[in-house]
Design an enzyme around this catalytic site. Structure first.
Site, PDB file in Angstrom:
ATOM      1  CE  LYS A  53      -3.660  -2.585   0.174  1.00 48.85           C
ATOM      2  NZ  LYS A  53      -3.130  -3.859   0.677  1.00 48.85           N
ATOM      3  CE1 TYR A 271      -9.178  -9.595   3.624  1.00 45.50           C
ATOM      4  CE2 TYR A 271     -10.551  -9.276   5.569  1.00 45.50           C
ATOM      5  CZ  TYR A 271      -9.456  -8.920   4.799  1.00 45.50           C
ATOM      6  OH  TYR A 271      -8.645  -7.893   5.212  1.00 45.50           O
ATOM      7  CE1 TYR A 297      -5.316  -8.809   0.926  1.00 39.79           C
ATOM      8  CE2 TYR A 297      -4.418  -8.456   3.132  1.00 39.79           C
ATOM      9  CZ  TYR A 297      -5.352  -8.164   2.166  1.00 39.79           C
ATOM     10  OH  TYR A 297      -6.324  -7.243   2.415  1.00 39.79           O
TER      11      TYR A 297
HETATM   12  C1  PLP Z   1      -3.879  -5.074   0.489  1.00 39.74           C
HETATM   13  C2  PLP Z   1      -2.951  -6.201   0.375  1.00 39.74           C
HETATM   14  C3  PLP Z   1      -2.939  -7.017  -0.773  1.00 39.74           C
HETATM   15  C4  PLP Z   1      -3.901  -6.857  -1.909  1.00 39.74           C
HETATM   16  O1  PLP Z   1      -3.735  -5.685  -2.626  1.00 39.74           O
HETATM   17  P1  PLP Z   1      -4.950  -5.101  -3.483  1.00 39.74           P
HETATM   18  O2  PLP Z   1      -4.351  -3.983  -4.214  1.00 39.74           O
HETATM   19  O3  PLP Z   1      -6.004  -4.663  -2.509  1.00 39.74           O
HETATM   20  O4  PLP Z   1      -5.466  -6.187  -4.350  1.00 39.74           O
HETATM   21  C5  PLP Z   1      -2.039  -8.058  -0.821  1.00 39.74           C
HETATM   22  N1  PLP Z   1      -1.187  -8.286   0.197  1.00 39.74           N
HETATM   23  C6  PLP Z   1      -1.167  -7.531   1.305  1.00 39.74           C
HETATM   24  C7  PLP Z   1      -0.223  -7.883   2.376  1.00 39.74           C
HETATM   25  C8  PLP Z   1      -2.052  -6.455   1.433  1.00 39.74           C
HETATM   26  O5  PLP Z   1      -2.030  -5.709   2.548  1.00 39.74           O
END
Ligand code: PLP
Length: 339
Positions: A53, A271, A297
């Site tokens: 991010k 999720y 993730y």
């Molecule tokens: C937010 C996030 C993602 C996914 O990214 P998006 O742009 O929302 O698809 C993947 N890995 C981590 C660790 C994240 O914080």
């Protein structure tokens, strides 16, 4: 507009340690006896422990400062990596931040929530529905709109950022990341066939897809979704790519959903509910590479990559970049899965 001209005009605010390392995961490659695997270490972007991010925030914060806003409002899950990185970006620039986190206040603060408290955020615990979240994404602001009004009333200037920084400005972060990766690959004389990434909102994959096309790379992005959605993600990602092309008038052809690959086989129950394969993948990579993945993730994306290699989806002579998007801070809130 040419992408080079756009990056000259739209200056980012430096927040990340760039370029992030590109490292060969030799032990994992040997273990799986499949394609060569490289890690793009976007867990090392550095801002309050970093993650993907931060790249989006470099561009979004430029817009926040340009609009002279002084209060940032955003939403996320209780263990949102997005919320933590946005909070750090806001604080670094002397801005207030209001976080609406989806859920009840837990008894104990751990992981990202702990860091958000240390960062001095105004945290509002408010369970919200998928529908409300989708309306937020569409800019209708059923959750953040009321708070923005409240902020205006006391004379401040609010700036609402959508969940995950998923919008055309945020997308510039991963267009820029592809440019950075291309340079690293050229230096090492490596051609890559696939970039593998976890998919949440899809903003990261949208940025990668745009970057691959704009920088004319012969590489495919392979997304591994970590949550279920009402609309197919490939549609949302294609829409997001097209919105970005339109927003910045980029010289780029239209995207269609059938060009975007998103795999849904490794989500499990949903999720943020870790699967056994996810926990196993986290342990494996930690124990042979010394790299920590996360339960929400990257662990699921890695479980997917390992399984796909075992099933022969990739050829032995192919090269793969696994994008480590960060998130390992949340592991502290999932400690019971590692006992
Ligand atoms: C937010 C996030 C993602 C996914 O990214 P998006 O742009 O929302 O698809 C993947 N890995 C981590 C660790 C994240 O914080």
């Amino acid at each position: 507009m040419d992408i080079k001209v756009l990056f000259e005009k739209f200056k980012k605010i430096p927040l990340a340690f760039l370029p992030t390392p590109l490292e060969y995961a030799e032990n994992l490659t040997k273990l799986l006896k499949g394609p060569r695997i490289f890690f793009k270490r976007d867990d090392c972007t550095g801002l309050a422990f970093g993650g993907n991010k931060t790249r989006k925030l470099e561009y979004i914060m430029a817009d926040v400062l340009e609009k002279q806003a002084d209060v940032i409002i955003t939403i996320g899950g209780l263990q949102s990596n997005w919320a933590r990185q946005t909070a750090a970006a806001a604080k670094k620039h002397g801005l207030k931040i209001i976080l609406v986190l989806n859920g009840k206040e837990p008894e104990e603060y751990q992981g990202n929530l702990l860091l958000n408290s240390i960062l001095g955020c105004d945290i509002r615990f408010k369970p919200y529905t998928d529908e409300e979240e989708q309306r937020e994404e569409a800019g209708e602001t059923p959750i953040t709109g009321g708070i923005a009004k409240e902020v205006k009333k006391i004379g401040n200037i609010p700036y609402i950022i959508p969940l995950g920084g998923c919008n055309p400005i945020g997308n510039l972060g991963y267009i820029n990341a592809v440019k950075e990766l291309k340079k690293q690959l050229e230096k090492k004389s490596i051609n890559i066939n696939y970039i593998i990434s976890a998919v949440g909102t899809g903003g990261t994959q949208a940025g990668i897809e745009l970057g691959l096309r704009l920088y004319e790379m012969n590489t495919k992005c392979y997304g591994i979704s970590i949550s279920r959605h009402i609309k197919p993600k490939s549609q949302e990602i294609a829409d997001l790519c097209n919105q970005t092309v339109k927003y910045f008038e980029l010289e780029c052809s239209q995207f269609s959903p059938d060009e975007i690959v998103v795999n849904y086989d490794y989500i499990g129950k949903g999720y943020a509910i870790p699967t056994n394969k996810c926990i196993e993948a986290i342990r494996t990579v930690a124990q042979i590479e010394g790299v920590i993945l996360d339960t929400v993730y990257t662990g699921k994306a890695m479980a997917g990559l390992i399984d796909l290699i075992k099933k022969g989806k990739f050829k032995k002579n192919e090269n793969i970049v696994f994008l480590h998007t960060g998130g390992e801070i949340a592991n502290f809130a999932y400690n019971k899965f590692f006992k």
